[in-house]
Structures are given as structure tokens and as C-alpha cells.
Design an enzyme around this catalytic site. Sequence first.
Site, PDB file in Angstrom:
ATOM      1  N   LYS A 168       0.860  -1.179   0.000  1.00  0.00           N
ATOM      2  CA  LYS A 168       0.000   0.000   0.000  1.00  0.00           C
ATOM      3  C   LYS A 168       0.895   1.227   0.000  1.00  0.00           C
ATOM      4  O   LYS A 168       1.532   1.555   1.000  1.00  0.00           O
ATOM      5  CB  LYS A 168      -0.914   0.053   1.216  1.00  0.00           C
ATOM      6  N   GLU A 241      10.889   1.577   9.919  1.00  0.00           N
ATOM      7  CA  GLU A 241      11.897   2.636   9.743  1.00  0.00           C
ATOM      8  C   GLU A 241      11.156   3.942   9.902  1.00  0.00           C
ATOM      9  O   GLU A 241      10.394   4.350   9.033  1.00  0.00           O
ATOM     10  CB  GLU A 241      12.565   2.512   8.368  1.00  0.00           C
ATOM     11  N   CYS A 275      14.410  10.743   5.461  1.00  0.00           N
ATOM     12  CA  CYS A 275      14.532  10.329   6.868  1.00  0.00           C
ATOM     13  C   CYS A 275      15.954  10.513   7.377  1.00  0.00           C
ATOM     14  O   CYS A 275      16.167  11.012   8.479  1.00  0.00           O
ATOM     15  CB  CYS A 275      14.109   8.861   7.018  1.00  0.00           C
ATOM     16  N   GLU A 372      11.514  16.633  14.320  1.00  0.00           N
ATOM     17  CA  GLU A 372      11.902  16.359  12.933  1.00  0.00           C
ATOM     18  C   GLU A 372      11.107  17.286  12.019  1.00  0.00           C
ATOM     19  O   GLU A 372       9.907  17.119  11.836  1.00  0.00           O
ATOM     20  CB  GLU A 372      11.605  14.899  12.567  1.00  0.00           C
TER      21      GLU A 372
END
Length: 470
Positions: A168, A241, A275, A372
Amino acid sequence: MNTNLIINGKWIQGAGEAVDVINPATEDVITSVNSATAEQVQQAVSAANTAFQSWKNIEDTELKSNLLKIAAAIEAEQDSLAALITQEQGKPLFLANAEVHLGLKWIQYISQLDIPVEHYTESSGKEIQVFNRPLGVVASVTPWNWPFMIAIWHLLPALRTKNTVVIKPSEYTPLSTIRLVEIINSVLPQGVCNIVLGKGDVGKILAEHPDVKKIVFTGSIKTGKHILSSSVETLKSVVLELGGNDVGIVLNDVDVDQVAEKLFQASFLNAGQTCACLKRLYVHEDIYDALSKKIAAIADQQVVGNGLDQQTSFGPIQNKIQYHKVKDLLEDALANGAKVLNSGAYHPEKGYFISPTIVVDVRDGIALVDDEQFGPILPIIKYTDINEVLSVTNQSDFGLGGSVWSNDLDKAQMIAERMQTGSVWVNNHGDLSPEAAFGGWKLSGLGYSFGLGGLLQFTHKQSIHVSKLS
């Protein structure tokens, strides 16, 4: 362009809600895709489960050959794939081409790996063999920042270890993944690789499904926690992750002119939407002003615009929600005394554009440094004592990556070993290798990817002990 689901090798119209796919550079609707219903997700998992019964027995030579055929098919249409990535994700065309090329490198690496069998002999004469067996159906949920490459990172290890898959993609960037799965289906048997479309509710169904034996997710910490929670009832394997707030530490022995460009690229890869890119930079006070100004000058040289334009070097933020999040973080930093060093903060009438922005006079404890940002803003923090920097940065809940920049490699190595992150680079940042394990510590992830060890996370261990009767 086909925007349907692929289940058991067939195109199927999604029966759920329609979701617009937006070009972030223009805010125009590229197309709409229909989400999968719960029943269609069930059909995809069932198709993958049925296909697994024969796929798990495929010979390695045939499997490796098939993976290389997939790579060749991708390479044959690299230009059109890159253009599709740029339209849905926003990154400049040269970077989209690099994304496809890196995906090809990963396939080529994975296709030459052999699944090992360990052999042991005990003093009694008993023989032991340890096999790595496929799990079954693997579900993949991928993000919007590197939609094509991360799909390859998820799908190809699962296929190489003789699992079947249901993927997905993010509802923001499904198009290049649909085309990837279409290419895979042109080579592999029906049902081995399936794709369902939709938002988080579709991913939740996959995470909870009892016939899904593993789920691989790349994305936010919040969603990763939900997926982990959903997987508990069936005790399925997970690899997560998650977010990163990667720290770079620059010692005072570097040549400012030599490292400035590298630091800029490490911080603003894909407009900071990576990331494992550098998201907070600590610079020794001796070179703080000079290095900050040099990076700011490089930022102002960027050509911000539509990624399909040849002159563009810097694209938009991918979606409206993320765009406003990054703007809010910048405004909060400025309200707390920070300063924008370069021209920065370019906001045209259309498109989710923020130009690369260098923020100085900033400190730990404000959101732009502690959280972040996942966007094109780099806070640069002045430091004096390396031990204080390590103490502060190691307190972060994030632990994906970090870097040390110095001409003294021994000293840099010692500092790197004290950093509490899954990956540390010296004089580089975010330079991933298919051979080296990659994963986060703390809230940045669970499990790891890449290399033989990452590949074997898609398998069960089975030990067979053989003793003679006499």
C-alpha cells in the site's frame, strides 16, 4: 496511466473513496485513484496467500533471473518513471532519475545474494542444518518522499526470500508504485505481488490481518506505533523505519570551503524530505560564522521551481499538511529569537514551495531543533564543548543517523562511536549502501534493512537436527 488496484495479476477498480493525487509544484490534480475496500484488501491477501503455496518452491536460479528481468524492464523506461515521480512527488527530474537508478542498484545487489544454510556437527555425530524459510504474505506500507525507491527496498527482499507481497503506497504518491507493481507482474506469476490503494485505514487492515506474516513500514513514529500495536494480536514480524532528527557535528579543524557544499547537500536532499538527511547541525564556535554564511550562500544559489523544468535544482514540499507544518516550525523558531541567515522562505502563489532556509542563533529546546522538521530548513547551533553536544544530542528520542565532520579521522571515529544512532557517517551523511545494515535506535525504528542480515529478516529460522539410530 492506470490507477487501479492489482490483485492476482488483474486490474481491479477500487470500490472505496476517490483520492486526488496532487502535483505539489502546481497544486493541480494529476488524477484520482479509488481506494480499496476492506473486502478488496482481503482479496489481495488471499491472492498472495494462494500464490505463496507454489512461489515458495521456485528455484533460486529462476528467481534471480526474474529479478534481473524486472530490473531490465525498469531500466528500459527509466525516463518515463522519473517524470512520473517528479509529477507526484515534486523532486527535480535529475533527482527522480537518481531515485530510479538507485532502485536498480538495489535490485541488482539483492538478485546476487544467496540464502545461506548453516551446517554444524556435534561431537556425538549429530548433524544440524539451519535453514532460512520464507514467511508467507508480507505487507508493505510506503511513504511519499521516495515512493519508488522505498517500494523496491520493501518488495524486492520479500520476493528474493520467496515471500509474496501486498503493498500500500502513500495516498499522496501512488502512481510510480502502481507502475512498479505492473512491471513486476509482467514477469512474476499472478498473485505474487499485489497493490492496494488508500489511506491509513487500508494499512491498518493489512497490519491486523491474520494471514499477513510480516509488515514493513517506512514513515512517521505515530503511524509506526499504530502498526506495531495492530500487529500484536497475531504476533507478526515487523520492520519499522521511522522518523529521524539526524545530527551533524562539525569540528573546528575542517576547511569551511571544502565541507560547505557537502553539508548543504546532506541537509537538503529532496528538499530535506529524507529520513536520514541532516536536520540539525552543530558547528564549533571557531568556524560557526564562516561556515553558516557559506552554507547560506549556497542555499541562495538554488533554483526553486517545478521539478520538470530543467533549470530547477530545488523542488517543493510534497503536500499541503507538511508545508504548513514546516512553516509553523520556522515561525516558532523566529518567535524564539532565531534568525534566517539567507533570503529563504520563498512562497509563490501556487505550489508548496519553501526555498532552502538557514536558521542561526538557535538553541536546543525549541521545536525546530528538537523535532523532525522534514523540510527545507536547517538550524545551525553553535557549540564549544563536544562532550556537551553529545550529551544533549544523545538525549533525543530519535536515533536514526548522525555524522561527524573532521580532518582528524581517529578523533571523528571516537566521537562517532559515542553517538546513539543506528548509522553514523564520517565526513558524509545519508550515503546508504545496500550492503550495510540500516535502521533506527530508540523511536526511530524497530528492526533493520539491507545487507544479508536485513534480507534474512524476511525469513523464519528452521533448525533440523539429524541423529543416527545406531
